[in-house]
Design an enzyme around this catalytic site. Structure first.
Site, PDB file in Angstrom:
ATOM      1  N   ARG A  44     -11.446  -4.703   4.102  1.00 20.38           N
ATOM      2  CA  ARG A  44     -10.124  -4.915   3.507  1.00 20.38           C
ATOM      3  C   ARG A  44     -10.308  -5.311   2.040  1.00 20.38           C
ATOM      4  O   ARG A  44     -11.158  -6.160   1.735  1.00 20.38           O
ATOM      5  CB  ARG A  44      -9.396  -6.035   4.251  1.00 20.38           C
ATOM      6  CG  ARG A  44      -8.092  -6.417   3.577  1.00 20.38           C
ATOM      7  CD  ARG A  44      -7.317  -7.405   4.395  1.00 20.38           C
ATOM      8  NE  ARG A  44      -7.808  -8.768   4.233  1.00 20.38           N
ATOM      9  CZ  ARG A  44      -7.288  -9.806   4.894  1.00 20.38           C
ATOM     10  NH1 ARG A  44      -6.320  -9.629   5.760  1.00 20.38           N
ATOM     11  NH2 ARG A  44      -7.764 -11.011   4.694  1.00 20.38           N
ATOM     12  N   ARG A  90       3.047 -19.843   7.727  1.00 20.49           N
ATOM     13  CA  ARG A  90       2.094 -20.001   8.826  1.00 20.49           C
ATOM     14  C   ARG A  90       1.279 -21.285   8.734  1.00 20.49           C
ATOM     15  O   ARG A  90       0.615 -21.670   9.692  1.00 20.49           O
ATOM     16  CB  ARG A  90       1.165 -18.783   8.903  1.00 20.49           C
ATOM     17  CG  ARG A  90       0.306 -18.577   7.688  1.00 20.49           C
ATOM     18  CD  ARG A  90      -0.232 -17.145   7.646  1.00 20.49           C
ATOM     19  NE  ARG A  90      -1.655 -17.079   7.888  1.00 20.49           N
ATOM     20  CZ  ARG A  90      -2.420 -16.037   7.564  1.00 20.49           C
ATOM     21  NH1 ARG A  90      -1.879 -14.967   6.998  1.00 20.49           N
ATOM     22  NH2 ARG A  90      -3.694 -16.041   7.805  1.00 20.49           N
ATOM     23  N   CYS A 101      -5.429  -7.283  14.322  1.00 21.52           N
ATOM     24  CA  CYS A 101      -6.535  -8.136  13.886  1.00 21.52           C
ATOM     25  C   CYS A 101      -6.087  -9.560  13.546  1.00 21.52           C
ATOM     26  O   CYS A 101      -6.860 -10.346  13.020  1.00 21.52           O
ATOM     27  CB  CYS A 101      -7.288  -7.515  12.719  1.00 21.52           C
ATOM     28  SG  CYS A 101      -6.253  -7.187  11.308  1.00 21.52           S
ATOM     29  N   ASN A 104      -0.811 -12.354  11.838  1.00 21.11           N
ATOM     30  CA  ASN A 104      -0.625 -13.690  11.233  1.00 21.11           C
ATOM     31  C   ASN A 104       0.480 -13.621  10.176  1.00 21.11           C
ATOM     32  O   ASN A 104       1.388 -14.440  10.141  1.00 21.11           O
ATOM     33  CB  ASN A 104      -1.915 -14.177  10.564  1.00 21.11           C
ATOM     34  CG  ASN A 104      -3.076 -14.209  11.531  1.00 21.11           C
ATOM     35  OD1 ASN A 104      -2.873 -14.223  12.725  1.00 21.11           O
ATOM     36  ND2 ASN A 104      -4.285 -14.212  11.008  1.00 21.11           N
ATOM     37  N   ASP A 105       0.360 -12.626   9.320  1.00 20.89           N
ATOM     38  CA  ASP A 105       1.380 -12.480   8.278  1.00 20.89           C
ATOM     39  C   ASP A 105       2.633 -11.799   8.806  1.00 20.89           C
ATOM     40  O   ASP A 105       3.739 -12.127   8.384  1.00 20.89           O
ATOM     41  CB  ASP A 105       0.812 -11.690   7.084  1.00 20.89           C
ATOM     42  CG  ASP A 105       0.034 -12.595   6.155  1.00 20.89           C
ATOM     43  OD1 ASP A 105       0.516 -13.705   5.884  1.00 20.89           O
ATOM     44  OD2 ASP A 105      -1.065 -12.208   5.723  1.00 20.89           O
ATOM     45  N   GLU A 159       1.748  -5.872   7.660  1.00 25.82           N
ATOM     46  CA  GLU A 159       1.992  -7.312   7.667  1.00 25.82           C
ATOM     47  C   GLU A 159       3.414  -7.651   7.259  1.00 25.82           C
ATOM     48  O   GLU A 159       3.815  -8.808   7.299  1.00 25.82           O
ATOM     49  CB  GLU A 159       1.012  -8.001   6.715  1.00 25.82           C
ATOM     50  CG  GLU A 159      -0.441  -7.749   7.081  1.00 25.82           C
ATOM     51  CD  GLU A 159      -1.425  -8.454   6.183  1.00 25.82           C
ATOM     52  OE1 GLU A 159      -1.975  -9.469   6.612  1.00 25.82           O
ATOM     53  OE2 GLU A 159      -1.640  -7.982   5.050  1.00 25.82           O
ATOM     54  N   HIS A 187      -7.382 -20.171   5.047  1.00 27.66           N
ATOM     55  CA  HIS A 187      -8.747 -19.763   4.758  1.00 27.66           C
ATOM     56  C   HIS A 187      -9.746 -20.893   4.881  1.00 27.66           C
ATOM     57  O   HIS A 187     -10.909 -20.661   5.159  1.00 27.66           O
ATOM     58  CB  HIS A 187      -8.829 -19.036   3.410  1.00 27.66           C
ATOM     59  CG  HIS A 187      -8.459 -17.614   3.623  1.00 27.66           C
ATOM     60  ND1 HIS A 187      -7.177 -17.265   3.989  1.00 27.66           N
ATOM     61  CD2 HIS A 187      -9.186 -16.478   3.643  1.00 27.66           C
ATOM     62  CE1 HIS A 187      -7.152 -15.956   4.189  1.00 27.66           C
ATOM     63  NE2 HIS A 187      -8.347 -15.458   3.982  1.00 27.66           N
ATOM     64  N   ARG A 243     -13.029  -9.583   5.729  1.00 30.19           N
ATOM     65  CA  ARG A 243     -12.179 -10.207   4.711  1.00 30.19           C
ATOM     66  C   ARG A 243     -13.007 -10.384   3.434  1.00 30.19           C
ATOM     67  O   ARG A 243     -13.781 -11.334   3.321  1.00 30.19           O
ATOM     68  CB  ARG A 243     -11.690 -11.576   5.186  1.00 30.19           C
ATOM     69  CG  ARG A 243     -10.657 -11.543   6.308  1.00 30.19           C
ATOM     70  CD  ARG A 243     -10.202 -12.957   6.612  1.00 30.19           C
ATOM     71  NE  ARG A 243      -9.000 -13.022   7.404  1.00 30.19           N
ATOM     72  CZ  ARG A 243      -8.973 -13.274   8.717  1.00 30.19           C
ATOM     73  NH1 ARG A 243     -10.099 -13.456   9.374  1.00 30.19           N
ATOM     74  NH2 ARG A 243      -7.831 -13.350   9.357  1.00 30.19           N
TER      75      ARG A 243
HETATM   76  C1  PEP Z   1      -3.162 -11.306   9.292  1.00 28.37           C
HETATM   77  O1  PEP Z   1      -2.294 -11.564   8.451  1.00 28.37           O
HETATM   78  O2  PEP Z   1      -2.930 -11.225  10.527  1.00 28.37           O
HETATM   79  C2  PEP Z   1      -4.548 -11.089   8.882  1.00 28.37           C
HETATM   80  C3  PEP Z   1      -5.461 -10.670   9.725  1.00 28.37           C
HETATM   81  O3  PEP Z   1      -4.843 -11.373   7.582  1.00 28.37           O
HETATM   82  P1  PEP Z   1      -5.154 -12.862   7.032  1.00 28.37           P
HETATM   83  O4  PEP Z   1      -5.164 -13.790   8.224  1.00 28.37           O
HETATM   84  O5  PEP Z   1      -6.456 -12.784   6.345  1.00 28.37           O
HETATM   85  O6  PEP Z   1      -3.995 -13.074   6.122  1.00 28.37           O
HETATM   86 MG    MG Z   2      -2.760 -11.313   6.343  1.00 28.95          MG
END
Ligand code: PEP
Ligand code: MG
Length: 750
Positions: A512, A646, A683, A635-636, A612, A372, A476
């Site tokens: 979200r 990650r 996303c 990502n998750d 996720e 973040h 987000r």
């Molecule tokens: C993800 O996990 O791909 C996602 C979009 O959420 P964040 O990156 O906010 O965890």
């Molecule tokens: Mg995520």
């Protein structure tokens, strides 16, 4: 074949002596040269050379030699993997060759004068798991070195490694690098890019410089008067007001929030009043400010409540601002303005403060960075680089730095040519960003792909619209939570969501719910430290546990969405159907309560979920029946599929977005969505990555949601791509069961 047995014991004893020499005052070059001579003597070798690894330049450098041309020292270099020496280093393996020149990997270095030597024995020098360099012995005769030599040398090297490591460190540091400008620094070093863009400015150590004001020694009590104190308080109040105004423009979601505590404390009569009282009793103004501030800091720090402990940080920040304001603003270099901040740790709220102070770029030395912090710096368009090089912390204050966060390069005192190059690059990037985009996106064979934007800060909506995003695929909501020092109220959140919906003006907007916890720790929420936060109370789990926080948010969203179309709500990190149903039930409870209270709101939001976790795959059809849409958070999803954090560099090689399990997981999700006629989008970062877009489209994804700045490049990629080719490619990719085979196929992507 030579059958001689070396005197192991003597070699080891002598080595032991050498290590004690280096811990004394002996000069380092002499130490390495003596080591080489000693080994050559014991092994009756014609040559013994020591190569040390320079991580910064990713090369091995000849640092000492007995037998080769002395001029070769410091000039012969090779990359890991290059020649026998490079291979020995890279693979951490001993190489013994009876006739080295016959080995295809052997590399001849012109200036080293090594051609008459046939026998070759090369031993890696390692300290623990750290690779330090390589020691090589050579002999004119064929097959000179034996297994005994090999063993003796290996044992000797373990003994010497620690001392050599110190020597290497001292050599890198150099006598002139401990203070003042560092002529030994390379023109640039490489870090890890965590944002985009570039910036140039004078170095600033925000924490170090600022904290010394509060914790450093007091100036003479007579240096400042009570009038200076009053002026400092006034200047601080003005400074906070103007910071707040700047925030309001750039970050509407935090406008009145970030300095609320500062203002309250500043206006607290006990705070400034007690300072005045101490001055009346004869204490110097600086010491009075510090004494009272310290009492507040101690008081807040001792509180059992996390949100109160946060206030200690606010008092610290405020006090430092007051102390800095004792100096006349005309003579004071504006803290941060136009600088490149170098810090050892950074939180989202720090980024906001730095940006408010006019910082242009950030370098984080060592330490991890939460995703973040990365996302926030990208949203604010502040270049951020993570560099694991402690030398950055010793740079003199007049150093100018150029950070290129696209490549991850940090340039020291860049010359005019480099600066000019970056200026041109900057302008080109700006042009690309604002280039005319087509209203809609079609593949080469005319298939429609919907491009949506990921929005973290309201200030990004403008760019997203300018770049023709057809809506928001992911808002987000955690950012207003992360950049504050307390939970935002329903009214505050309502205003934020209302702005979002109004600005999106009827275009699809996906909100979200709070994705807190894990690495996105809300310090004020009383989190208990978890051993494995990514597997802990994060995301929807946090919301379901803290229902009051969740309900406050849901109410704010439902109210702000009143009379608005095309708004969707989704839950992050759903792990079971039960959890999805519980979350959805809370939305309908909130709606009922709002009805009872007679408060208008939207009763028809589409409710979907982020995918996720691998845990949802086996029941994906049931999810597809329940949810109105899916958004794949790659990502998750990749993180949990591959069990690789990650944000952890150590396991970055395991975080494989094209892993066969990830590929087939994505296919399963898309097929289920298509079967049940619900929308599915991606996303995560994969959605803007040229390496992965062909697979995603080939497998059936028709909606991608990306950070606004990626919209032009993503549109360009899709326009050039044929869906037919992408489909064939994804089929081949899905047929792979091995990571290496998938990596090969990735190279053939259309
Ligand atoms: C993800 O996990 O791909 C996602 C979009 O959420 P964040 O990156 O906010 O965890
Ligand atoms: Mg995520």
């Amino acid at each position: 074949m030579n059958t001689r047995e070396p005197d192991h014991l003597n070699l080891l004893c002598d080595m032991g002596e050498l290590t004690t020499i280096v811990t004394g005052n002996s000069d380092i070059e002499t130490f390495l040269a003596s080591s080489a001579a000693l080994v050559a003597q014991h092994l009756k070798a014609h040559v013994c050379s020591i190569y040390l690894f320079e991580a910064m330049e990713n090369r091995l450098v000849l640092r000492a030699t007995q037998g080769l041309n002395p001029k070769a020292v410091n000039t012969v270099t090779m990359k890991p993997g290059e020649g026998l020496v490079g291979v020995c280093f890279e693979k951490s393996t001993i190489i013994r060759e009876g006739n080295a020149t016959q080995n295809p990997v052997f590399k001849y270095f012109d200036n080293a004068g090594e051609d008459p030597f046939n026998s070759f024995l090369c031993v890696p020098i390692c300290s623990g798991i750290e690779k330090i360099g390589v020691l090589v012995v050579q002999h004119r005769e064929l097959d000179h070195f034996t297994l005994f030599d090999e063993r003796a040398l290996r044992t000797a090297m373990t003994q010497l490694a620690g001392a050599i490591e110190n020597a290497r460190f001292l050599m890198e540091l150099g006598p002139d690098k401990t203070s003042g400008p560092q002529p030994g620094l390379p023109p640039f070093i490489k870090g890890e890019p965590a944002g985009t863009g570039s910036a140039e400015g004078q170095i600033l150590f925000p924490n170090q410089n600022r904290k010394s004001l509060l914790y450093g020694p007091d100036p003479s009590p007579s240096l400042y008067t009570k009038a200076d104190f009053t002026a400092a308080i006034e200047r601080t109040s003005e400074e906070l007001k103007s910071l707040q105004e700047r925030f309001a423009r750039r970050l509407p979601e935090s406008a009145s929030l970030i300095f609320t505590a500062h203002f309250m404390i500043l206006k607290d009569k006990n705070f400034t009043g007690r300072m005045k009282q101490l001055m009346d009793e004869g204490q110097g103004p600086i010491s009075a400010v510090k004494e009272v501030a310290q009492k507040y800091i101690d008081l807040f720090s001792c509180s059992p409540h996390a949100y109160m402990q946060e206030k200690a940080v606010d008092v610290e920040d405020l006090t430092i601002r007051i102390l800095a304001n004792f100096q006349d603003p005309a003579t004071r270099r504006k803290a941060g303005k136009g600088s490149i901040a170098v810090a050892t740790e950074i939180y989202p709220s720090d980024i906001l403060k730095l940006v408010a102070d006019g910082i242009k770029g950030i370098i984080l030395v060592g330490g991890g960075v939460t995703s973040h912090v990365t996302i926030l710096s990208r949203s604010l368009q502040i270049p951020l680089i993570i560099a694991d090089d402690p030398r950055l912390l010793d740079l003199p204050p007049e150093t100018r730095l150029l950070v290129d966060a696209t490549q991850g390069n940090i340039y020291f005192n860049p010359d005019p040519d480099t600066l000019a190059l970056f200026k041109t690059k900057h302008q080109t990037e700006k042009q690309i960003k604002t280039q005319a985009m087509a209203e809609q996106t079609f593949s080469r064979d005319k298939q429609k792909v919907t491009l949506l934007a990921n929005i973290n800060l309201l200030s990004e909506i403008h760019l997203a619209k300018a770049l023709k995003a057809e809506g928001v695929g992911l808002y987000r909501t955690e950012f207003p939570f992360l950049i504050r020092t307390g939970f935002p109220s329903e009214a505050e959140q309502y205003l934020i969501y209302k702005q979002l919906f109004e600005q999106m003006d009827g275009a699809l907007t996906t909100v979200r719910t709070l994705d807190a916890g894990g690495e996105k720790n809300l310090s004020y929420s009383g989190f208990t430290k978890e051993a494995n936060p990514e597997l802990g109370l994060r995301s929807i789990r946090f919301s379901l546990k803290h229902r009051e926080v969740f309900e406050t948010q849901i109410r704010a969203i439902l109210r702000a969405a009143q009379d608005k179309d095309n708004i969707r709500l989704m839950f992050p990190l759903i792990s079971s159907i039960d959890e999805f149903m519980d979350a959805r039930q809370i939305v309908s409870d909130c709606s009922q309560n709002l009805d009872l209270e007679g408060i208008g709101h939207n009763k028809h939001l589409k409710i979907g979920m982020m995918i996720e976790l691998p845990a949802v795959l086996s029941t994906i059809d049931e999810f597809a029946e329940m949810a109105d849409f899916f958004a794949i958070g790659t990502n998750d999803f990749v993180q949990y599929m591959t069990c690789a954090d990650r944000t952890n560099k150590l396991v970055a090689d395991y975080y494989i977005p094209y892993h066969p399990a990830v590929n087939s997981g994505i296919e399963t999700i898309v097929k289920a969505a298509i079967r049940h006629g619900i929308d599915v989008s991606v996303c995560g970062e994969m959605a803007h990555d040229p390496d992965h877009i062909p697979f995603l489209l080939g497998v059936g994804i028709r909606t991608l949601s990306v950070d606004p700045q990626f919209l032009p490049s993503v549109q360009k990629i899709i326009t050039a791509l044929s869906m037919e080719e992408a489909t064939a490619y994804s089929k081949t990719m899905l047929a792979q069961t091995r990571v290496r085979a998938a990596a090969q196929i990735l190279k053939t992507r259309p």
